[in-house]
Design a protein around this motif. Structure first.
Motif, PDB file in Angstrom:
ATOM      1  N   ASP A 137      39.490  39.964  36.046  1.00  0.00           N
ATOM      2  CA  ASP A 137      38.229  39.218  35.919  1.00  0.00           C
ATOM      3  C   ASP A 137      38.403  38.008  35.001  1.00  0.00           C
ATOM      4  N   THR A 138      39.056  38.212  33.863  1.00  0.00           N
ATOM      5  CA  THR A 138      39.234  37.123  32.902  1.00  0.00           C
ATOM      6  C   THR A 138      40.167  36.049  33.457  1.00  0.00           C
ATOM      7  N   ALA A 139      41.276  36.485  34.069  1.00  0.00           N
ATOM      8  CA  ALA A 139      42.232  35.530  34.623  1.00  0.00           C
ATOM      9  C   ALA A 139      41.604  34.715  35.751  1.00  0.00           C
ATOM     10  N   LYS A 140      40.810  35.375  36.557  1.00  0.00           N
ATOM     11  CA  LYS A 140      40.157  34.675  37.671  1.00  0.00           C
ATOM     12  C   LYS A 140      39.177  33.626  37.159  1.00  0.00           C
ATOM     13  N   ALA A 141      38.511  33.937  36.040  1.00  0.00           N
ATOM     14  CA  ALA A 141      37.501  33.026  35.502  1.00  0.00           C
ATOM     15  C   ALA A 141      38.102  31.920  34.642  1.00  0.00           C
ATOM     16  N   THR A 142      39.152  32.245  33.894  1.00  0.00           N
ATOM     17  CA  THR A 142      39.665  31.285  32.913  1.00  0.00           C
ATOM     18  C   THR A 142      41.159  30.975  33.032  1.00  0.00           C
ATOM     19  N   GLY A 143      41.904  31.821  33.789  1.00  0.00           N
ATOM     20  CA  GLY A 143      43.349  31.648  33.875  1.00  0.00           C
ATOM     21  C   GLY A 143      44.097  32.283  32.721  1.00  0.00           C
ATOM     22  N   PHE A 144      43.362  32.884  31.776  1.00  0.00           N
ATOM     23  CA  PHE A 144      43.989  33.483  30.595  1.00  0.00           C
ATOM     24  C   PHE A 144      44.255  34.970  30.824  1.00  0.00           C
ATOM     25  N   HIS A 145      45.468  35.410  30.446  1.00  0.00           N
ATOM     26  CA  HIS A 145      45.836  36.828  30.577  1.00  0.00           C
ATOM     27  C   HIS A 145      45.590  37.500  29.228  1.00  0.00           C
ATOM     28  N   THR A 146      44.726  38.491  29.200  1.00  0.00           N
ATOM     29  CA  THR A 146      44.237  39.044  27.942  1.00  0.00           C
ATOM     30  C   THR A 146      45.267  39.848  27.150  1.00  0.00           C
ATOM     31  N   THR A 147      46.299  40.383  27.800  1.00  0.00           N
ATOM     32  CA  THR A 147      47.314  41.138  27.056  1.00  0.00           C
ATOM     33  C   THR A 147      48.614  40.348  26.892  1.00  0.00           C
ATOM     34  N   LEU A 148      48.938  39.500  27.859  1.00  0.00           N
ATOM     35  CA  LEU A 148      50.099  38.626  27.727  1.00  0.00           C
ATOM     36  C   LEU A 148      49.813  37.499  26.730  1.00  0.00           C
ATOM     37  N   LYS A 149      48.521  37.218  26.545  1.00  0.00           N
ATOM     38  CA  LYS A 149      48.069  36.175  25.613  1.00  0.00           C
ATOM     39  C   LYS A 149      48.607  34.798  26.000  1.00  0.00           C
ATOM     40  N   ARG A 150      48.613  34.532  27.286  1.00  0.00           N
ATOM     41  CA  ARG A 150      49.096  33.251  27.795  1.00  0.00           C
ATOM     42  C   ARG A 150      48.179  32.787  28.932  1.00  0.00           C
ATOM     43  N   GLN A 151      48.126  31.480  29.132  1.00  0.00           N
ATOM     44  CA  GLN A 151      47.478  30.939  30.324  1.00  0.00           C
ATOM     45  C   GLN A 151      48.448  31.112  31.480  1.00  0.00           C
ATOM     46  N   LEU A 152      48.000  31.676  32.571  1.00  0.00           N
ATOM     47  CA  LEU A 152      48.840  31.854  33.750  1.00  0.00           C
ATOM     48  C   LEU A 152      48.896  30.540  34.531  1.00  0.00           C
ATOM     49  N   PRO A 153      49.843  30.414  35.460  1.00  0.00           N
ATOM     50  CA  PRO A 153      49.964  29.152  36.212  1.00  0.00           C
ATOM     51  C   PRO A 153      48.636  28.711  36.819  1.00  0.00           C
TER      52      PRO A 153
END
Length: 347
Positions: free
Chosen positions: A40-56
Motif C-alpha cells: 500500500d505504501t509503495a503503491k502510494a509513495t514509492g517508499f519501501h517501509t522496511t528497506l527504507k528506500r525509494q523503489l524505482p
C-alpha cells in the motif's frame, strides 16, 4: 524486455527491482498476506517501509496477494521472494498456479530436515511439493549480498544455481548490472547448503561481540575472538558441505555471506544479546516481531549433525560450535565458548 513477477515484498525481493528495472524489464511486485502495508505504501509513495528506500520510479507495478493470478499471467519468470518462514506458504499456495514453462528463481536461503534429518535445500523441497505430473524449473540465488546495499548499488558478487545452465544464463541476463555481478553454478546442493549454513554460524560468531561488550554494553568490541569463531565456522561448514554432497569450493559463498552477516542485521543482534548474558527467552522478547531465520537454520543444522552422530557417521566433537549454539537456543545453556575444542594438531 521481460516481465518479472516477484512473490513476496520483503527487503531482498524488493531490492532486486533495482537491477531488474535498470535492464528495462517490467517488475510486478506481489505482497504476501503479511506485506499489505508495504505494498500500500509503495503503491502510494514509492517508499519501501522496511528497506527504507525509494523503489524505482519506472518499470514496477504493485499487487496485493488477491491479484497474484493477474500478476503471474504473461510473466516470463517468477521470483520466490518469501523468507524461510514463508516457504510452506509459497509451496502450498503459489507453485500450483505457476505455468510449467515459467522458470522460477528463489532468493530464500535455508533448508529443511528430511528423513533421517537429511538437509534438503529449498529448490529441491519445492520440487518435492509439486505434483508428479507437473514439471517446474526452480533455480536459486546465493552469495553475500545485503538488500539495502544492493538497493544502494554497492558492488555485490552472487551466484545463481540450478539444473539448467541455459536458464541460469537467461536469469543472469535479466539481473546483471555494473554493480550486481553474477556467477553461475549447477551445484545446487553445494551453493544452497553453503549460504544456508552461514546464518547459523553468523549467530555463533556474534556471541563473541556480546561477550566483549558485556551485559551493560560498556565494553569494547574485540576481533581476535570473532576471527577465531569465524575460522571455526568455516572449518565446520566445509565438513558439512562434503557430508551433504556439495562441492567444497562453495565455501567461498559461505565465507563471504558469513562476513557480511556478522557486520550487521538481525543475526548479529541475536548472537550479541546472547553473548551479553541475556537468556534465549529474554533475547526473543527484545527482538519480538523480527524475522529470525538464524534460529531456525541453527536448530536444523544441529539436528542434522546429531542425526549423523547417532548413526556413527560423525562425532559431535567435530562440530563444537554449532552444537554449543544449539544448546544455547534449545536447551537453555549459558554461553561458554568451547575454545579448547577448536584446537587441533596436524603432523
Amino acid at each position: 524486455m521481460s516481465i518479472i513477477t516477484i512473490i513476496g515484498a520483503g527487503q531482498m525481493a524488493s531490492a532486486l527491482s533495482f537491477p531488474a528495472t535498470e535492464n528495462n524489464n517490467k517488475v510486478r511486485l506481489v505482497g504476501t498476506p503479511l506485506d499489505r502495508n508495504i505494498i500500500d505504501t509503495a503503491k502510494a509513495t514509492g517508499f519501501h517501509t522496511t528497506l527504507k528506500r525509494q523503489l524505482p520510479k519506472i518499470g514496477i507495478e504493485y499487487y496485493q496477494i488477491e491479484d497474484v493470478n493477474k500478476a503471474i499471467e504473461g510473466a516470463d519468470v517468477v521470483i520466490c521472494g518469501v523468507s524461510s518462514f514463508g516457504v510452506d506458504w509459497f509451496a502450498d499456495n503459489i507453485l500450483s498456479i505457476i505455468p510449467e514453462n515459467t522458470p522460477i528463481l528463489s532468493i530464500t536461503k535455508g533448508m529443511v530436515n528430511g528423513e533421517d534429518d537429511k538437509m534438503i535445500n529449498y529448490p529441491h523441497y519445492f520440487l518435492s511439493k509439486v505434483p508428479s505430473n507437473k514439471k517446474l524449473s526452480i533455480s536459486a540465488v546465493g552469495g553475500p549480498c545485503t538488500s539495502y546495499e544492493l538497493a544502494d548499488k554497492d558492488n555485490s558478487e552472487v551466484v545463481f544455481c540450478g539444473d539448467d545452465i541455459n536458464i541460469l544464463r537467461m536469469f543472469k541476463s535479466l539481473f546483471e548490472t555494473s554493480y550486481y555481478h553474477i556467477s553461475l553454478s549447477t551445484d545446487i546442493v553445494g551453493v544452497e547448503c553453503a549460504v544456508a549454513l552461514k546464518n547459523a554460524y553468523a549467530l555463533g560468531v556474534s556471541l563473541a561481540i556480546g561477550l566483549a561488550i558485556g551485559f551493560d554494553g560498556s565494553g569494547k568490541e574485540h576481533y581476535n575472538s570473532q576471527a577465531a569463531l569465524f575460522g571455526q565456522s568455516l572449518k565446520e561448514i566445509k565438513h558439512l558441505l562434503k557430508l551433504a554432497g556439495g562441492g567444497e569450493e562453495n565455501i567461498i559463498y559461505s565465507g563471504g555471506d558469513l562476513y557480511v552477516t556478522i557486520f550487521g542485521g538481525r543475526t548479529r543482534k541475536v548472537g550479541t544479546l546472547l553473548g551479553q548474558g541475556f537468556s534465549f527467552e529474554q533475547t526473543m522478547k527484545k527482538l519480538k516481531g523480527v524475522t529470525l531465520e538464524s534460529i531456525v537454520i541453527a536448530t536444523r543444522t544441529a539436528r542434522y549433525v546429531r542425526g549423523l552422530a547417532k548413526r556413527g557417521i560423525v562425532k559431535l566433537s567435530d562440530f563444537p560450535l554449532i552444537i554449543h549454539v544449539d544448546d544455547i537456543i534449545n536447551s537453555g545453556a549459558k554461553v561458554d565458548i568451547p575454545w579448547k575444542a577448536f584446537e587441533s594438531e596436524k603432523i
